[in-house]
Design an enzyme around this catalytic site. Sequence first.
Site, PDB file in Angstrom:
ATOM      1  N   ASP A  18      31.435   5.232   7.244  1.00 31.82           N
ATOM      2  CA  ASP A  18      31.348   5.363   8.700  1.00 31.82           C
ATOM      3  C   ASP A  18      32.677   5.168   9.417  1.00 31.82           C
ATOM      4  OD1 ASP A  18      31.624   2.683   8.224  1.00 31.82           O
ATOM      5  OD2 ASP A  18      29.971   2.040   9.501  1.00 31.82           O
ATOM      6  N   GLU A  19      33.804   5.221   8.715  1.00 33.24           N
ATOM      7  CA  GLU A  19      35.080   5.083   9.417  1.00 33.24           C
ATOM      8  C   GLU A  19      36.152   5.978   8.806  1.00 33.24           C
ATOM      9  OE1 GLU A  19      37.045   1.264   9.248  1.00 33.24           O
ATOM     10  OE2 GLU A  19      36.052   0.764   7.364  1.00 33.24           O
ATOM     11  N   ASP A  78      35.469   4.985  14.223  1.00 34.41           N
ATOM     12  CA  ASP A  78      34.407   4.189  13.606  1.00 34.41           C
ATOM     13  C   ASP A  78      33.080   4.520  14.283  1.00 34.41           C
ATOM     14  OD1 ASP A  78      32.897   2.335  12.304  1.00 34.41           O
ATOM     15  OD2 ASP A  78      34.118   0.611  12.799  1.00 34.41           O
TER      16      ASP A  78
END
Length: 392
Positions: free
Chosen positions: A102-103, A9
């Site tokens: 974003d992960e 993350d």
Amino acid sequence: MGRAIVHMDLDTFFVSCERLGNSKLEGIPLIIGGGDRGVVASCSYEARTFGVRSAMPIKMALRLCPQAKVMKGDMELYSKLSHEVTEVIQVNAPIVEKASIDEFYLDITGMDKFYGSYKWTDELAHSVTRETGLPISFALSVNKTVSKIATGEGKPLGNLEIPENKVKQFLNPLSIQKIPMVGDVTFQLLSRIGIRTIQTLSEMPAEVLQRMIGKNGIDIWKKANGIDNNPVEPYTERKSISTEHTFDQDTIDIQKLKSVLVGMVEKLAFQLRSEEWLTSTVVIKIRYANFDTETKQCKVAYTSADHTLTKNVNDLFDKLYQRRMRLRLIGIRFSGLVRGTYQINMFEDTEEMLSLYQAMDKMKSRYGFDAVMRCAGATFKPNNKSEILKRK
């Protein structure tokens, strides 16, 4: 052999992207969001110490942290940097699932035969930061649920490894809010009967939990017990959803055409949000009465919001439909999909808009898509098999 699943993350991703190009933003409370009536899309750790959180109204955030700097944000930049991070991870990892902008989830089962799984993951995280300049946290465990929870507990940069024999020990003292799928409503319901920790929830009979909160009860009970057999699904940019509408009679009625487009966008956007997708490419297709077929597309900041997508579809249609001949078919495709739940453009829209989307989606999920629709798109009614939503 046990599974080895990594959750990675990017730390305060939007904030980190802004700081890459402006060192003056380092160390100060920073809020990414838009307008006095907008909501917080992301905030720095400095702002979080004052109680600022994502999805909080900007006005409330500034009351908590009046010295914070508010920036509108640049989704084009964030999308570009997200793609760079994705490339670094995909080049190195055997199986990668991009869960959102974003992960990421990685399946590195068997890596211990050749290389320490934790050491390999740590080196990959350093590679991401070295090549993109963005900080990234990770956790390694036996499944997606435990690794995701562990990443949150380890932030910032407190990378954790939770082996199988310590999963229960790790999960038990945590709040049930840490479990994916447990939102505010479920938390309040369970809190009222004294269930606030994961251990208490895990000891509750699964059937009772299912009767209390419905079909998700069994899944939540399994997660509380550290059980999650969901695979890491390989990520691909080629996934898309689309729909087409063939008219009973060829038409040149612009108002009718745009009304149908609105309905098509609304249906596709609802599917995006329901399945937790964001799109970055909008494609429109028209077929004239003489069967000539033309398409036009544009890139957009990752979104799943009807009004944002409708504007882009209308703009494309105006540019594409120039011959003023009758049309027999129109179609829309959303591609370049990534996993994500940013349901609206948090940089420009309001808390009221966010609440409206959530309320409409709940009604559609419970009573069907037609339960609530925009008047402008109410004329769209699927009339043949080609209009069934398609996944590619």
